[in-house]
Design an enzyme around this catalytic site. Structure first.
Site: not given
Length: 334
Positions: A270, A280, A214, A216
């Site tokens: 990314h 994580r 995607h 941002d």
């Protein structure tokens, strides 16, 4: 009451996970772990307080990274490690609450739909994210009812990230000739938000993303991540892994800055790779304008037509509902 902390991904989306190998085949998009590491440009922000020569050098480094990579790392950014570690501790506490509690609408007094997991719009594994998040408008932080420590830790991190985002946006915009008051006028604290992410251990880490590819939908993002790693970006048609370093913050350009800069700064695709055995964590501050703020290309001929942030968000949501995917800036090309 069931006290598991994990979202019921496979139980909730059985049609996506049944007979994975038969439905998805041996597609290259699944091979996310065999990707080489890159070294993002590293910018020392202490130079912004130096003499004009060092200041200009620092701004030039940021602008070049924003143009060539769409990403860069910063040190001496002004947010103490203790502040970031305290937020990380509180973040861990939130996500380790039972799933049934996190999914309650009244949890922590957050706004409705603040807790998000998976992807209700996904029609295939390619569109599915094995992750959970608290998407928190800054106006919600003062309403947190857990304890003053959670409010103060999360709130202090968000306030400092917001100040950093405004500062960097103004320097990057100054490099393009944008008046310094643009961001202060259009990006009030109430229009930005903090997104705290957790990526649970994934037994299907070779078949599903931690977070789908995607870009941002903001001006820029300030990202703090732990030592686990998994962030990847797409550069020159290749996916590259970002080496984890909790001592730095990662800055990436969003769609709105690409449009404002007329394509000079790049909003880069990314994603996050799922991990099979460890969880994580990351937290991102998304520097956004108010809904009515107008985004207009600075130079001529303009690449993108003029649009409001509200119009942009509505178009993104419409595309995701219709196709499961974000289309983004290409919808606004002239």
């Amino acid at each position: 009451m069931d006290d598991t902390i994990e979202p019921p991904f496979q139980e909730t989306y059985p049609t996506l996970f049944d007979n994975i190998s038969e439905k998805e085949g041996d597609e290259s998009w699944l091979r996310m772990d065999d990707v080489e590491y890159c070294e993002l440009p590293l910018v020392d922000l202490s130079l912004l307080s130096s003499n004009s020569e060092h200041l200009d050098k620092c701004i030039k480094e940021m602008a070049e990274a924003a143009s060539e990579w769409g990403f860069f790392q910063v040190v001496n950014h002004g947010i103490p490690q203790k502040v970031l570690k305290n937020m990380r501790y509180e973040q861990n506490k939130l996500f380790h609450q039972p799933f049934s509690k996190k999914a309650e609408e009244s949890f922590m007094n957050f706004s409705a739909n603040s807790y998000r997991w998976g992807n209700p719009s996904a029609t295939s594994l390619r569109q599915f994210s094995w992750s959970e998040a608290f998407h928190i408008p800054l106006t919600d932080i003062s309403r947190l009812d857990e304890c003053s420590r959670t409010r103060s830790s999360v709130g202090l991190s968000a306030t400092k990230a917001g100040s950093l985002a405004e500062r960097l946006a103004e320097y990057l915009a100054h490099n393009l000739g944008v008046k310094s008051s643009y961001f202060r006028e259009n990006c009030l604290p109430s229009s930005s938000y903090l997104r705290m992410n957790r990526y649970p251990p994934c037994p299907l880490s070779f078949e599903v993303y931690g977070l789908i590819p995607h870009t941002d939908s903001d001006f820029l993002t300030v990202l703090y991540q732990d030592q686990v790693g998994g962030l990847q970006l797409r550069k020159d048609g290749r996916w590259l892994s970002v080496r984890p370093n909790p001592q730095v913050l990662i800055i990436n350009i969003g769609d709105l800055f690409q449009a404002l800069s007329n394509g000079v700064y790049k909003s880069i695709e990314h994603r996050v790779v799922a991990q099979s055995e460890v969880e994580r964590y990351s937290a991102g501050y998304f520097y956004c304008p108010s809904d009515e703020a107008v985004i207009e290309s600075l130079s001529k001929p303009a690449v993108y037509r003029k649009f409001s942030f509200d119009e942009y968000r509505q178009q993104v949501q419409k595309d995701v509902r219709a196709t499961g995917d974000k289309v983004g800036l290409s919808r606004f090309l002239l």
